[in-house]
Write a protein that holds these residues in place. Structure first.
Motif, short mmCIF file in Angstrom:
data_model
loop_
_atom_site.label_atom_id
_atom_site.label_comp_id
_atom_site.label_asym_id
_atom_site.label_seq_id
_atom_site.Cartn_x
_atom_site.Cartn_y
_atom_site.Cartn_z
N ASP A 111 0.80 -1.35 -0.04
CA ASP A 111 -0.04 -0.12 0.02
C ASP A 111 0.97 1.20 0.06
O ASP A 111 1.89 1.30 0.60
CB ASP A 111 -1.02 0.09 1.06
N GLY A 136 -2.71 -2.72 -2.48
CA GLY A 136 -3.93 -3.03 -1.53
C GLY A 136 -5.11 -1.81 -1.45
O GLY A 136 -6.37 -2.22 -1.20
N LYS A 140 -8.64 1.15 -6.12
CA LYS A 140 -9.94 1.00 -5.81
C LYS A 140 -10.90 2.20 -6.27
O LYS A 140 -10.21 3.22 -6.54
CB LYS A 140 -10.33 0.78 -4.13
N HIS A 173 -6.33 -4.38 -8.86
CA HIS A 173 -7.29 -4.68 -7.68
C HIS A 173 -7.87 -3.52 -7.17
O HIS A 173 -7.38 -2.67 -6.84
CB HIS A 173 -7.00 -5.30 -6.60
N ASN A 263 -13.14 -12.35 -7.70
CA ASN A 263 -12.36 -12.69 -6.71
C ASN A 263 -13.46 -12.46 -5.54
O ASN A 263 -14.21 -11.67 -5.50
CB ASN A 263 -11.42 -11.37 -6.61
N HIS A 299 -8.38 -15.34 3.17
CA HIS A 299 -8.16 -14.78 4.59
C HIS A 299 -8.67 -15.86 5.79
O HIS A 299 -9.87 -16.03 5.99
CB HIS A 299 -9.00 -13.45 4.72
N GLU A 327 -5.09 -13.29 -1.81
CA GLU A 327 -5.10 -12.20 -0.41
C GLU A 327 -4.81 -13.06 0.88
O GLU A 327 -5.28 -12.83 1.85
CB GLU A 327 -6.16 -11.49 -0.30
#
Ligand code: XIL
Length: 408
Positions: A111, A136, A140, A173, A263, A299, A327
């Motif tokens: 990030d 990250g 977006k 992403h 995803n 996750h 992820e």
């Protein structure tokens, strides 16, 4: 502090000194080691175990002891390795291990705020460890089109340029997601025609911007609820399921070379949600909509992996698409203990060996490689220590679990 200084002195005493110098993060000692035993300026040769000493940036090693004394009480810092806790012993880069196992990459999320941390960036940029990067946050919707028609690519460009300089692949992403969605989209009360155009413009514009530079794009993120029903976000509520094909077609037109993914999480093992995703892929294929892959976020919780990961991945690759773990992190209730770290190592190995066993599983991305920048503690109260490097950028047993998974 006295305790810190003493421990550090003991660590230094384990290594001997010779003429040549090892690079930062390089090996600098250990039983059987015949290479350089001193480190380049700014790094310190630090004992990890009898077989491995490593050149760590001076700042990282100076804070690498996991206990602190405050107001007379000693507390363990849960996310750090201590000189007594188990540490990594493997001596091979994760991406090297992934490629040796026939995979395209082992990658990490990153990030933009973290990129000022030079010790962090040094490891991220080591392509023997990471062959791929995912931004990250900076691609977006809230980052790329904060108000309608006003696009901002600066954060994403920074990550793409870093990856390029390092010779690393990038996963885009993402285009369409219910989260981190500006209110002009979620509360705009657009009719179907207007929202369809907004989705198309957004995906088309961001995918075009990085045309030719992306390995893949998560075009759709998290479309399903855990019971396999569709998530009732603004996209579904306004466009029913058609937003999926609108976005995928726009992305394909914008960058024909990028692999287009959907995803999601909790689809790693078989179950209602995985079945819903399988059925969506089949429907898209029947309708002639471009779809190249499914991303399994991964996750997980230590000791609680689904038992059907490999079989489930195979069910997807049987449809002729590729899959990736996108992820991966494996969190625990803090404080971290040796037993939890040992189980976490096993769990990382299990996930990696499932991907290794499935030819169409092309790679694995960790959702940031270090506990220092993991999203877990701020999202799951009381949990953390989910990554293979600890908060002091020291490798944990989980690192060895990943290597073992690729070598199994
Ligand atoms: C997370 C980021 O890591 C955090 O920094 C941010 O605050 C929230 O989002 N699934 C996804 C990712 O697809 O985009 C999320 O990333 C983690 C869950």
């Amino acid at each position: 502090m006295l305790q810190l200084a003493t421990s550090f002195g003991v660590l230094l005493a384990f290594v001997s000194f010779a003429a040549a110098q090892s690079a930062v993060w390089g090996q600098c000692g250990g039983i059987g080691w015949t290479g350089a035993t001193t480190c380049v300026s700014g790094s310190v040769c630090t004992y990890q175990n009898d077989y491995y000493s490593q050149c760590l940036p001076s700042t990282a090693s100076a804070t690498s002891v996991g206990t602190s004394t405050t107001s007379g009480t000693t507390s363990t810092v849960a996310t750090t390795s201590t000189s007594s806790a188990p540490a990594s012993t493997a001596n091979i880069g994760l991406n090297v291990a992934a490629k040796a196992a026939g995979k395209l990459y082992l990658g990490s999320a990153t990030d933009n705020p973290e990129l000022t941390d030079t010790a962090y960036v040094a490891i991220l940029s080591d392509s023997t460890e990471f062959g791929q990067i995912t931004p990250g946050n900076s691609m977006k919707w809230d980052a790329t089109e904060p108000s309608q028609g006003t696009f901002s690519f600066a954060g994403g460009d920074t990550v793409v340029n870093l990856a390029k300089a390092n010779g690393q692949l990038v996963r885009g992403h993402n285009c369409v997601w219910h989260n981190q969605l500006p209110s002009w989209v979620s509360s705009g009360n657009f009719n179907a025609t207007a929202l369809a155009s907004i989705v198309e413009t957004h995906c088309s514009t961001i995918v075009s911007h990085w045309k030719g530079q992306m390995y893949s794009w998560d075009v759709i993120n998290e479309p399903f609820n855990d019971d396999g029903t569709w998530r009732t976000d603004v996209f579904y509520n306004t466009l029913n399921t058609t937003y999926v094909s609108i976005a995928l077609k726009a992305a394909r037109a914008a960058d024909p070379a990028a692999k287009l993914y959907i995803n999601d999480y909790n689809i790693e093992g078989s179950g209602a949600k995985a079945t819903a995703m399988l059925n969506l892929v089949k429907q898209l294929q029947a309708d002639g909509v471009p779809i190249d892959g499914v991303g399994f976020q991964g996750h997980f919780i230590v000791g609680a992996l689904p038992s059907t990961i490999q079989a489930n991945l195979e069910a997807f690759t049987a449809l002729g698409i590729e899959v990736a773990i996108t992820e991966l992190d494996i969190r625990m209730t803090l404080p971290a203990t040796d037993a939890l770290l040992a189980q976490q190592k096993k769990d990382y190995q299990t996930v990696i060996s499932a991907c290794k066993a499935v030819t169409g599983c092309i790679g694995v991305t960790i959702w940031d490689y270090t506990d220092k920048y993991s999203w877990v503690p701020s999202t799951f109260s009381g949990q953390g220590a989910a990554c293979p490097w600890d908060a002091n950028l020291l490798r944990k047993p989980a690192y060895d679990g990943i290597v073992a998974g690729f070598q199994s």
